[in-house]
Design an enzyme around this catalytic site. Sequence first.
Site, PDB file in Angstrom:
ATOM      1  N   ARG A  79      46.995  21.319 115.044  1.00 45.51           N
ATOM      2  CA  ARG A  79      46.694  21.032 116.320  1.00 45.51           C
ATOM      3  C   ARG A  79      46.638  22.258 117.303  1.00 45.51           C
ATOM      4  O   ARG A  79      47.543  22.054 118.194  1.00 45.51           O
ATOM      5  CB  ARG A  79      47.091  19.613 116.880  1.00 45.51           C
ATOM      6  CG  ARG A  79      46.985  18.393 116.217  1.00 45.51           C
ATOM      7  CD  ARG A  79      47.639  17.198 116.749  1.00 45.51           C
ATOM      8  NE  ARG A  79      47.187  16.035 116.594  1.00 45.51           N
ATOM      9  CZ  ARG A  79      47.736  15.318 115.640  1.00 45.51           C
ATOM     10  NH1 ARG A  79      48.900  15.784 115.060  1.00 45.51           N
ATOM     11  NH2 ARG A  79      47.412  14.016 115.240  1.00 45.51           N
ATOM     12  N   ARG A 124      42.477  23.551 113.209  1.00 48.77           N
ATOM     13  CA  ARG A 124      41.417  22.648 113.783  1.00 48.77           C
ATOM     14  C   ARG A 124      41.142  23.294 115.334  1.00 48.77           C
ATOM     15  O   ARG A 124      41.894  23.796 115.975  1.00 48.77           O
ATOM     16  CB  ARG A 124      41.890  21.277 114.402  1.00 48.77           C
ATOM     17  CG  ARG A 124      40.845  20.449 115.307  1.00 48.77           C
ATOM     18  CD  ARG A 124      41.053  19.292 115.462  1.00 48.77           C
ATOM     19  NE  ARG A 124      42.282  19.081 116.385  1.00 48.77           N
ATOM     20  CZ  ARG A 124      42.896  17.823 116.764  1.00 48.77           C
ATOM     21  NH1 ARG A 124      42.358  16.764 116.144  1.00 48.77           N
ATOM     22  NH2 ARG A 124      44.089  17.849 117.557  1.00 48.77           N
ATOM     23  N   GLU A 140      35.355  11.384 113.278  1.00 52.46           N
ATOM     24  CA  GLU A 140      36.383  10.696 114.032  1.00 52.46           C
ATOM     25  C   GLU A 140      35.523   9.627 114.854  1.00 52.46           C
ATOM     26  O   GLU A 140      36.081   9.018 115.813  1.00 52.46           O
ATOM     27  CB  GLU A 140      36.912  11.764 115.225  1.00 52.46           C
ATOM     28  CG  GLU A 140      37.717  12.722 114.295  1.00 52.46           C
ATOM     29  CD  GLU A 140      38.458  13.473 115.292  1.00 52.46           C
ATOM     30  OE1 GLU A 140      39.733  13.350 115.557  1.00 52.46           O
ATOM     31  OE2 GLU A 140      38.155  14.500 115.914  1.00 52.46           O
ATOM     32  N   ASN A 162      42.904   8.076 114.040  1.00 52.23           N
ATOM     33  CA  ASN A 162      43.481   7.808 115.364  1.00 52.23           C
ATOM     34  C   ASN A 162      42.291   7.553 116.361  1.00 52.23           C
ATOM     35  O   ASN A 162      42.079   6.859 117.194  1.00 52.23           O
ATOM     36  CB  ASN A 162      44.438   8.960 115.856  1.00 52.23           C
ATOM     37  CG  ASN A 162      45.355   9.303 115.162  1.00 52.23           C
ATOM     38  OD1 ASN A 162      45.835   8.322 114.330  1.00 52.23           O
ATOM     39  ND2 ASN A 162      46.177  10.547 115.054  1.00 52.23           N
ATOM     40  N   ASP A 163      41.305   8.732 116.249  1.00 54.12           N
ATOM     41  CA  ASP A 163      39.799   8.583 117.216  1.00 54.12           C
ATOM     42  C   ASP A 163      39.139   7.541 116.707  1.00 54.12           C
ATOM     43  O   ASP A 163      38.369   6.907 117.216  1.00 54.12           O
ATOM     44  CB  ASP A 163      39.440   9.874 117.486  1.00 54.12           C
ATOM     45  CG  ASP A 163      40.174  10.551 118.327  1.00 54.12           C
ATOM     46  OD1 ASP A 163      40.516  10.079 119.621  1.00 54.12           O
ATOM     47  OD2 ASP A 163      40.567  11.806 118.199  1.00 54.12           O
ATOM     48  N   ARG A 174      43.661   4.671 122.754  1.00 57.07           N
ATOM     49  CA  ARG A 174      44.650   5.050 121.951  1.00 57.07           C
ATOM     50  C   ARG A 174      46.030   5.366 122.676  1.00 57.07           C
ATOM     51  O   ARG A 174      47.100   5.111 121.916  1.00 57.07           O
ATOM     52  CB  ARG A 174      44.335   6.242 120.808  1.00 57.07           C
ATOM     53  CG  ARG A 174      44.206   7.302 121.633  1.00 57.07           C
ATOM     54  CD  ARG A 174      43.625   8.346 120.531  1.00 57.07           C
ATOM     55  NE  ARG A 174      44.696   9.355 119.906  1.00 57.07           N
ATOM     56  CZ  ARG A 174      44.387  10.310 119.381  1.00 57.07           C
ATOM     57  NH1 ARG A 174      43.329  10.561 118.916  1.00 57.07           N
ATOM     58  NH2 ARG A 174      45.357  10.977 118.763  1.00 57.07           N
ATOM     59  N   CYS A 197      43.587  12.732 108.174  1.00 60.84           N
ATOM     60  CA  CYS A 197      44.841  13.397 108.650  1.00 60.84           C
ATOM     61  C   CYS A 197      45.086  12.588 109.953  1.00 60.84           C
ATOM     62  O   CYS A 197      45.875  12.844 110.660  1.00 60.84           O
ATOM     63  CB  CYS A 197      44.349  14.566 109.092  1.00 60.84           C
ATOM     64  SG  CYS A 197      42.821  14.798 110.366  1.00 60.84           S
TER      65      CYS A 197
HETATM   66  C1  PEP Z   1      42.956  11.658 114.832  1.00 63.29           C
HETATM   67  O1  PEP Z   1      42.044  11.578 115.525  1.00 63.29           O
HETATM   68  O2  PEP Z   1      43.085  10.852 113.668  1.00 63.29           O
HETATM   69  C2  PEP Z   1      43.537  13.097 114.656  1.00 63.29           C
HETATM   70  C3  PEP Z   1      44.160  13.445 113.567  1.00 63.29           C
HETATM   71  O3  PEP Z   1      43.239  13.977 115.647  1.00 63.29           O
HETATM   72  P1  PEP Z   1      44.244  13.811 117.020  1.00 63.29           P
HETATM   73  O4  PEP Z   1      45.450  12.947 116.867  1.00 63.29           O
HETATM   74  O5  PEP Z   1      44.903  15.248 117.312  1.00 63.29           O
HETATM   75  O6  PEP Z   1      43.168  13.281 117.858  1.00 63.29           O
HETATM   76 MG    MG Z   2      41.270  13.039 116.853  1.00 62.16          MG
END
Ligand code: PEP
Ligand code: MG
Length: 592
Positions: free
Chosen positions: A300, A336, A435, A458-459, A469, A506
């Site tokens: 990240r 990324r 995402e 996550n997104d 989130r 991820c």
């Molecule tokens: C996600 O969105 O799942 C991700 C891995 O990226 P971040 O948590 O950094 O937004």
């Molecule tokens: Mg993300």
Amino acid sequence: MSRVFDGSPASEGIGSGRVRLVHWSIPTVPHEMVEPAGVEAEVDRFHDAREAVRERLVELKDQTEELLGPVEARIFDPQLLMLDDVEVVNGTVRYIVENRLTAPRAFDWRMIELQALWRRTNHPMVLDRLNDVEDLQIRLLNRLMGHPDPFEPSPHDGRLVIVARNVSPTMTVQMDPAQIAGICTDLGTRTSHWAILARSRHIPAVVGLGNFFRHATEGQEAIVDGRIGRVVLDPDEADRRVFRARLERLRLWEEEVEAIAELDSVTADEHPVALRANIDLPVEADNARRHGAEGVGLLRTEFLVVGRNTMPDEEEQYESYRRVAEVFRGQPVYIRLFDLGGDKFPIFLNLPSEENPFLGWRAVRVLLDQPELFRTQLRAVLRATAHGDVRIMVPLVNDVDEIRQVRTLLEEEEEQLRKDGIPYNSGYKLGVMIETPAAALDAAELARHSDFFSIGTNDLVQYTLAVDRTNARLAKLFNPFHPSVVRQIHQVSRVARAAGIELSVCGEMAATALGAYLLLGLDISTLSVAWPSIPEVKKVLREVRAEDARQAARRALAAPTARDVTECLASAMAGSVDLAAYRGRWELELPY
Ligand code: PEP
Ligand code: MG
């Protein structure tokens, strides 16, 4: 009687000690004036205090550089810069000379004035800057008023649990892990910069505790469980027993980690699963490797820039990326591109505030609108490709135009590097993060323009379920096992397989036992998880059969609710895995 408080886990580990309440806040400064004859001495007093604070900050910066590296040590730069800022210094001196205010009063006034000015823009990047300003204000005012530093524990204090509304990154690097048993804060998140530093310093931390600061008293006994995000105040004998048992289990687990790192990451029926690490700062690469990561599935990069006054230049970025590539030589490292916006804004992007930042100017949208910022990063990443299997990953892509534009910019930078005679590997891979529902539904088209996909659950969960989130109140609704999410992952998996491109996941989901099992069953053989979770996930995978996971996933795909999905997975795993032994929001039996 003991009292239990739940927040969010922010840094692994468990500790216990006596509460130290840290009022890391600006002291009240009395309105006092000096005699005309004393003005000159007062100006000197201000400059002497600045000098003393500078010395302390430089000392902390040096210590941090030694402990964590040069990139992390730069967190002190904004404060050091501000100490010499003409607006700050000349304004304060003017108030001493013209209004005959004492040095603390003059400095206090000047800062209130400047903050009001900065705050008017009401933007997260300014709020970032205000945190740095506040840190400096606290240090300088305490020095001018002859108060001790509010955060300088003495070695005689014993093991301490730091309790504060929030802490700053500079405080975190000041903490000695041998003395600080844990950190508990009312505010903050797992990705707050200080929490990232706490993780790399192995100090347990729990964040987002709401009003905990009001409930705790100085000297009270406390247990901080950074694995599950729980704090116990005034623990009784039963709590202490649980604590000792968990501590022992953790100690044994840490020994086991080393052994597990050596084992192959394969299922019981010999199906290989590549386990890669999610890391936030280059300094975490060594830990990730020690935990058995087979490369980095998500670096990240935005944590190199958030909270800073200036963009790191090409050289600094290149060094950071190269460092990670060299730790994982021969294994893939997915870098990324900056995922700025949402809740991550650097100071130097001078932006108006937005009503819905997560639906706003974020990630690839920022990058394509600010090509100059972006080109610096592209050049740095391209240069890092010369030092390993570095791959480039684009966040929050919605359509093929975005990936096409990124590719064009990359080609232009490659051309320039060739002209400049700077080495890079022209065979690097470029891929996208899936995402959003838009990307998942349009995966077949995106696959034609991408070398790989990585699903950011996550997104994807946030945008599919319309659940912020970061909103603790909605935490129960943030469920990656919702059928709509499971079906999208399945769809992306089928598309990637048909297109013959690599696919990984991820998001945090991959780090839970149920999540890893489901993903395995959906034919996803590369998972990238926060590095402390790698051994646990590997252990789960080694105990299950891929064939059983496939059958369970087929049943899960037909399940009508999230609860049915998790029940179906849990019952399929029950025979081979002791689920209660694994961590994860959906599967943990809370022990205290
Ligand atoms: C996600 O969105 O799942 C991700 C891995 O990226 P971040 O948590 O950094 O937004
Ligand atoms: Mg993300």
